[in-house]
Design an enzyme around this catalytic site. Structure first.
Site, PDB file in Angstrom:
ATOM      1  N   GLY A 131       0.813  -1.211   0.000  1.00  0.00           N
ATOM      2  CA  GLY A 131       0.000   0.000   0.000  1.00  0.00           C
ATOM      3  C   GLY A 131       0.842   1.255   0.000  1.00  0.00           C
ATOM      4  O   GLY A 131       0.545   2.219   0.708  1.00  0.00           O
ATOM      5  N   ALA A 132       1.884   1.272  -0.829  1.00  0.00           N
ATOM      6  CA  ALA A 132       2.879   2.349  -0.761  1.00  0.00           C
ATOM      7  C   ALA A 132       2.682   3.438  -1.803  1.00  0.00           C
ATOM      8  O   ALA A 132       3.562   4.273  -1.987  1.00  0.00           O
ATOM      9  CB  ALA A 132       4.286   1.763  -0.906  1.00  0.00           C
ATOM     10  N   ASN A 133       1.532   3.455  -2.479  1.00  0.00           N
ATOM     11  CA  ASN A 133       1.368   4.487  -3.507  1.00  0.00           C
ATOM     12  C   ASN A 133       0.868   5.813  -2.958  1.00  0.00           C
ATOM     13  O   ASN A 133       0.804   6.809  -3.680  1.00  0.00           O
ATOM     14  CB  ASN A 133       0.460   3.995  -4.642  1.00  0.00           C
ATOM     15  CG  ASN A 133      -0.899   3.530  -4.155  1.00  0.00           C
ATOM     16  OD1 ASN A 133      -1.316   3.860  -3.042  1.00  0.00           O
ATOM     17  ND2 ASN A 133      -1.590   2.756  -4.971  1.00  0.00           N
ATOM     18  N   SER A 134       0.506   5.863  -1.681  1.00  0.00           N
ATOM     19  CA  SER A 134       0.029   7.114  -1.090  1.00  0.00           C
ATOM     20  C   SER A 134       0.181   7.045   0.426  1.00  0.00           C
ATOM     21  O   SER A 134       0.494   5.999   0.993  1.00  0.00           O
ATOM     22  CB  SER A 134      -1.438   7.369  -1.461  1.00  0.00           C
ATOM     23  OG  SER A 134      -2.271   6.351  -0.916  1.00  0.00           O
ATOM     24  N   GLY A 135      -0.073   8.187   1.078  1.00  0.00           N
ATOM     25  CA  GLY A 135      -0.130   8.226   2.532  1.00  0.00           C
ATOM     26  C   GLY A 135       1.158   7.832   3.217  1.00  0.00           C
ATOM     27  O   GLY A 135       2.261   8.052   2.719  1.00  0.00           O
ATOM     28  N   ILE A 136       1.019   7.215   4.398  1.00  0.00           N
ATOM     29  CA  ILE A 136       2.206   6.864   5.168  1.00  0.00           C
ATOM     30  C   ILE A 136       2.998   5.745   4.503  1.00  0.00           C
ATOM     31  O   ILE A 136       4.211   5.642   4.703  1.00  0.00           O
ATOM     32  CB  ILE A 136       1.851   6.480   6.623  1.00  0.00           C
ATOM     33  CG1 ILE A 136       0.950   5.249   6.670  1.00  0.00           C
ATOM     34  CG2 ILE A 136       1.223   7.641   7.360  1.00  0.00           C
ATOM     35  CD1 ILE A 136       0.736   4.726   8.073  1.00  0.00           C
ATOM     36  N   GLY A 137       2.336   4.917   3.715  1.00  0.00           N
ATOM     37  CA  GLY A 137       3.061   3.891   2.980  1.00  0.00           C
ATOM     38  C   GLY A 137       4.035   4.504   1.996  1.00  0.00           C
ATOM     39  O   GLY A 137       5.187   4.067   1.878  1.00  0.00           O
ATOM     40  N   SER A 260      -3.551  -0.020  14.763  1.00  0.00           N
ATOM     41  CA  SER A 260      -4.208   1.232  15.129  1.00  0.00           C
ATOM     42  C   SER A 260      -4.641   1.171  16.589  1.00  0.00           C
ATOM     43  O   SER A 260      -4.925   0.093  17.126  1.00  0.00           O
ATOM     44  CB  SER A 260      -5.427   1.477  14.243  1.00  0.00           C
ATOM     45  OG  SER A 260      -6.212   2.549  14.734  1.00  0.00           O
ATOM     46  N   TYR A 293     -13.135  -2.623  10.837  1.00  0.00           N
ATOM     47  CA  TYR A 293     -11.779  -2.074  10.813  1.00  0.00           C
ATOM     48  C   TYR A 293     -11.086  -2.296  12.158  1.00  0.00           C
ATOM     49  O   TYR A 293      -9.935  -2.756  12.211  1.00  0.00           O
ATOM     50  CB  TYR A 293     -11.836  -0.582  10.485  1.00  0.00           C
ATOM     51  CG  TYR A 293     -10.493   0.096  10.483  1.00  0.00           C
ATOM     52  CD1 TYR A 293      -9.634  -0.032   9.394  1.00  0.00           C
ATOM     53  CD2 TYR A 293     -10.079   0.862  11.574  1.00  0.00           C
ATOM     54  CE1 TYR A 293      -8.394   0.591   9.389  1.00  0.00           C
ATOM     55  CE2 TYR A 293      -8.842   1.490  11.579  1.00  0.00           C
ATOM     56  CZ  TYR A 293      -8.003   1.354  10.481  1.00  0.00           C
ATOM     57  OH  TYR A 293      -6.778   1.975  10.492  1.00  0.00           O
TER      58      TYR A 293
END
Length: 414
Positions: A131-137, A260, A293
Site C-alpha cells: 500500500g505504498a502508492n500514497s499516505g504513510i506507505g 491502530s 476495521y
C-alpha cells in the site's frame, strides 16, 4: 539544503537563532563552534544560549566530508550535486552537557521518518512496503529509498504505484525503487507477488505490512471473505507466510505490521472467550464498517506477536505500530461522511512524514535489533489492549488463518 528540507527543519529554532554577523561551523570531529565575523573571533559557546553543542550521528545518506586547501571542512551533497561549508547535521545537534542528563525520549509524535533515518545508509538493504502508492506507505517507501535501500512498492493499482515511483525518482534520480502488483483482496494475487519477488533472487530485510482498507460498504472478496478482514489481516498473513523463508535467509530481518489504537475498542472472542469467526468475517446484516476495521487492527497485533514468537529464533522480529490519529489520506475515501470527518480533523493531525515515523523507527533503529513482539505509538513502546496480548487468541487466529487460506485455495484449484 536537502538534509534540512527532507527533515522538515528549514526554519531555525528561535532560541538557537544566531545574532547578525555570526556563523555556525563544525570541526572534523563533530564539535560545533561559532564565528563572529564582525569581531573576527570564534568561540565554543552559542552567543545567545551559552550552550556547547556537537553534531549527532553520521552524515546524511549521499553526503561526504572533505577539507579544502586552507584546512576548512566542507561538505559534498552527491545526490543534489552541491557543495557547502554548512554541516547538514547541524539540524540534529545535541547539547554537550553531561552533568545534566535528560530523560526525554529521542523521538516522539512530532518526529518525521526522515529524521529517524538521518545519517543512515541502507545501501544493500531490500524493503517491501504494501500500500505504498500514497499516505504513510508512500512516505515510508520514499524515506528508505532516499537513504539507499532497494524499495519495492507492493500495490493493487499499478498506475498509481508507477506515479509514486516517479515522484520518488524526481527527488533523487538514482533511487532504487520499483512497483509490483499485489492485491491483498485476492489470495492468488498474493501468491503471484511472492513468486515474482522470489524470482528476483534478492534478500528481504524489511517487510512493512501497511496496506489497509477503511469504511468500505459490506462486500465479499473473490475468496468469499469479508473484504476488510481479508485485506487488512489475512492477505498480509499469507504474504508473510510465503516470504518467511526469504526473511529467515536474510536475517536479521524485520516485519512491521501497521495497526491502530482503534484495536482497543473491540473484541473478536465470543462470550465464552473463544475466537468468533462471525465477528471477523460478518454477514451483511451484522456488518458495521468501523467495527470491522477495529477488529482487523486487533488481528494485526495478535498476528505480529505470534509471528515474532515463531520466527524470532530464526532472526526475524515483528512489531506492530499505530501511525497516528485521523491522518488525512486515501484510506477514508469510501464514504463522504468519513471524508468530511477527516477534513475537519486535518488541522489537528500528524503530517504523513510524522505518521510514517513510528513504522520507520521500528524498521530501522539499531536499538530494536533482535527485539519484537511489541506495540509502538509515537516511536515509543506502549501496552496494547489485554485482548491483543492474549497468546491463546493469537495462536487460535493463526490456525484459523492457515485453515481459511488452505480452504480457499484448495477449492479454487479443484
Amino acid at each position: 539544503m536537502a538534509a534540512l528540507r527532507y527533515a522538515g527543519l528549514d526554519d531555525t529554532d528561535s532560541e538557537d537563532e544566531l545574532p547578525p554577523g555570526w556563523e555556525e561551523r563544525t570541526t572534523k570531529d563533530g564539535w560545533v563552534y561559532y564565528a563572529n565575523h564582525t569581531e573576527e573571533k570564534t568561540q565554543w559557546e552559542h552567543p545567545k544560549t551559552g550552550k556547547r553543542k556537537r553534531v549527532a550521528g553520521d552524515l546524511p545518506y549521499g553526503w561526504e566530508q572533505e577539507t579544502d586547501e586552507n584546512g576548512q571542512v566542507f561538505f559534498v551533497d552527491h545526490i543534489n550535486k552541491r557543495t557547502t561549508y554548512l554541516d547538514p547535521r547541524l539540524a540534529f545537534t545535541v547539547d554537550d552537557n553531561p552533568t545534566k542528563p535528560t530523560t526525554r525520549q529521542r523521538y516522539d509524535g512530532s518526529t518525521t521518518a526522515m529524521e529517524i533515518l538521518q545519517g543512515r545508509d541502507f545501501t544493500g538493504k531490500v524493503v517491501v512496503v504494501t500500500g505504498a502508492n500514497s499516505g504513510i506507505g508512500f512516505e515510508t517507501a520514499k524515506s528508505f529509498a532516499l537513504h539507499g535501500a532497494h524499495v519495492i512498492l507492493a500495490c493493487r493499482n499499478m498506475a498509481r504505484a508507477s506515479e509514486a515511483v516517479s515522484r520518488i525518482l524526481e527527488e533523487w534520480h538514482k533511487a532504487k525503487v520499483e512497483a509490483m502488483t499485489l492485491d491483498l483482496a485476492l489470495l492468488r494475487s498474493v501468491q503471484h507477488f511472492a513468486e515474482a519477488f522470489k524470482a528476483k533472487n534478492v534478500p528481504l530485510h524489511v517487510l512493512v505490512c501497511n496496506a489497509a482498507t477503511f469504511a468500505l460498504p459490506w462486500s465479499l472478496t473473490k475468496d468469499g471473505l469479508e473484504t476488510t478482514f481479508q485485506v487488512n489481516h489475512l492477505g498480509h498473513f499469507y504474504l508473510v507466510q510465503l516470504l518467511q523463508d526469504v526473511l529467515c535467509r536474510s536475517a536479521p530481518a524485520r516485519v512491521i505490521v501497521v495497526s491502530s489504537e482503534s484495536h482497543r475498542f473491540t473484541d473478536i472472542n465470543d462470550s465464552l472467550g473463544k475466537l468468533d469467526f462471525s465477528r471477523l468475517s460478518p454477514t451483511k446484516n451484522d456488518y458495521w464498517a468501523m467495527l470491522a476495521y477495529n477488529r482487523s487492527k486487533l488481528c494485526n497485533i495478535l498476528f505480529s506477536n505470534e509471528l515474532h514468537r515463531r520466527l524470532s529464533p530464526r532472526g526475524v522480529t515483528s512489531n506492530a505500530v499505530h501511525p497516528g490519529n485521523m491522518m488525512y489520506s486515501n484510506i477514508h475515501r469510501s464514504w463522504w461522511v468519513y471524508t468530511l470527518l477527516f477534513t475537519l480533523a486535518r488541522p489537528f493531525t500528524k503530517s504523513m512524514q510524522q505518521g510514517a515515523a513510528t513504522t520507520v523507527y521500528c524498521a530501522a533503529v539499531p536499538e530494536l535489533e533482535g527485539l519484537g513482539g511489541m506495540y509502538f505509538n509515537n516511536c515509543c513502546r506502549c501496552m496494547p489492549s489485554p485482548e491483543a496480548q492474549s497468546e491463546e487468541t493469537a495462536r487460535t487466529l493463526w490456525a484459523l488463518s492457515e485453515r481459511l487460506i488452505q480452504e480457499r485455495l484448495g477449492s479454487q484449484s479443484g
